[in-house]
Every structure is written in C-alpha cells, then in structure tokens.
Design an enzyme around this catalytic site. Structure first.
Site, PDB file in Angstrom:
ATOM      1  CB  THR A 179      -0.966  -0.008   1.204  1.00  0.00           C
ATOM      2  OG1 THR A 179      -1.860  -1.119   1.050  1.00  0.00           O
ATOM      3  CG2 THR A 179      -1.775   1.271   1.292  1.00  0.00           C
TER       4      THR A 179
ATOM      5  CB  SER B 139       2.020  -8.094   1.408  1.00  0.00           C
ATOM      6  OG  SER B 139       0.870  -7.865   2.183  1.00  0.00           O
TER       7      SER B 139
ATOM      8  CB  THR C 190       0.093  -3.742   6.438  1.00  0.00           C
ATOM      9  OG1 THR C 190      -1.142  -3.599   5.724  1.00  0.00           O
ATOM     10  CG2 THR C 190       0.850  -2.426   6.450  1.00  0.00           C
ATOM     11  CG  ASP C 191      -3.350  -7.354   4.080  1.00  0.00           C
ATOM     12  OD1 ASP C 191      -3.976  -7.201   5.145  1.00  0.00           O
ATOM     13  OD2 ASP C 191      -3.666  -6.791   3.019  1.00  0.00           O
TER      14      ASP C 191
END
Length: 164
Positions: free
Chosen positions: A12, A54, A83-84
């Site tokens: 992101t 990710s 971030t995932d």
C-alpha cells in the site's frame, strides 16, 4: 548509521490511484523521495525488487527478499512491505546474521494526504539505527517482535498477538 539499505517490495505504501479505472496499482517506490525531501543525515540506496500487494507474495518472493538482504554489505536494512503479510516475511528473515532489519509499510498510500507512511518510515529509521541485530516491524508508532504481533484487519492496525 552512515548508510541505510532500503529494499522495496510494493504494498500500500507505494500504491497509486488510477482515476480512469477506479483502481489502485503499485507504483514506483516512494521512500527515496520521502527521505530526500526530509534531508536525512545518512546515505541510502533503494533496491526495488518487487511491486506486489503482500497478499500475492509467495515463498519464492520471501526467499528473494532474504537473499537480497543477505547480499548487501551494509548492516542497516529497511524493508517497505505490504501490511497484510508483513509478519510472514519478517519471520522468513529470522536468523540473518550481522544485520538490523526493520520492516514497515503504510495503511494508506504514501501519496495520500494523511497517510501514515512518513510517520512509519521515521519510526523505522529510528529503530534500525538503535536496535541490536535482528528482525523487527515498526507500525502504529511501535516496534514489534514479529513473533508477538499480528495485523488486526478489522481495526486496521497492528497489535500484540494473542498468547504472545
């Protein structure tokens, strides 16, 4: 710290919005521009190896991140990452000797006003030069041990993992 190696994987933090498609795509890494605009007092190089969300990262992508970091001559490494699955990648980097590795990202694209990107990058830069060798995650103003953190997707933040 005289030199920071930055490995970018997408996520992101580097997303850009395409109006005509009402879609997001991962663009060029933003971190080099951000650090240059801030006038940081150290040298850095940016090594863009992936432009992936990710959620689409696989074991071979994590192996590429690891081998790229292992091949770098400098001790201090910052990884920008979606971030995932940031925690998964951080765990895959465990055991790299002689390096401080900090992963960070953003919950909103760096190009968006009010993004957490600059704050997270600042926290990561502080962490990478003050922590002992190892692998860490910096998000939401905290430094996390990858074995003790998870992303709470409902709250859109990182938190201590249950049972940690």
């Amino acid at each position: 710290m005289q030199h920071l190696t930055i490995v970018t994987t997408g996520g992101t933090i580097d997303k850009i919005y395409f109006d005509d498609k009402s879609d997001y795509k991962i663009g060029a890494p933003q971190i080099g521009d951000i650090l240059s605009q801030l006038g940081v007092g150290f040298q850095f190089d940016v090594i863009p190896i992936l432009r992936k969300d990710s959620l689409h990262m696989a074991a071979e992508d994590r192996a590429l991140v690891r081998s790229t970091i292992e091949a770098q001559p400098h001790r201090h490494v910052l990884v920008t990452h979606g971030t995932d699955t940031m925690v998964d990648t951080a765990k895959a980097l465990a055991g790299i000797k002689g390096k401080v590795i900090v992963l960070t990202g953003a919950l909103n694209p760096a190009r968006f006003q009010g993004s957490d990107a600059v704050f997270n990058i600042g926290c990561a830069v502080a962490a990478v030069q003050t922590l002992p060798d190892g692998v860490y995650i910096t998000m939401n103003g905290r430094v996390w041990d990858p074995a003790k953190v998870r992303k709470n997707r409902d709250a859109n933040r990182f938190e201590e993992a249950s049972g940690a």
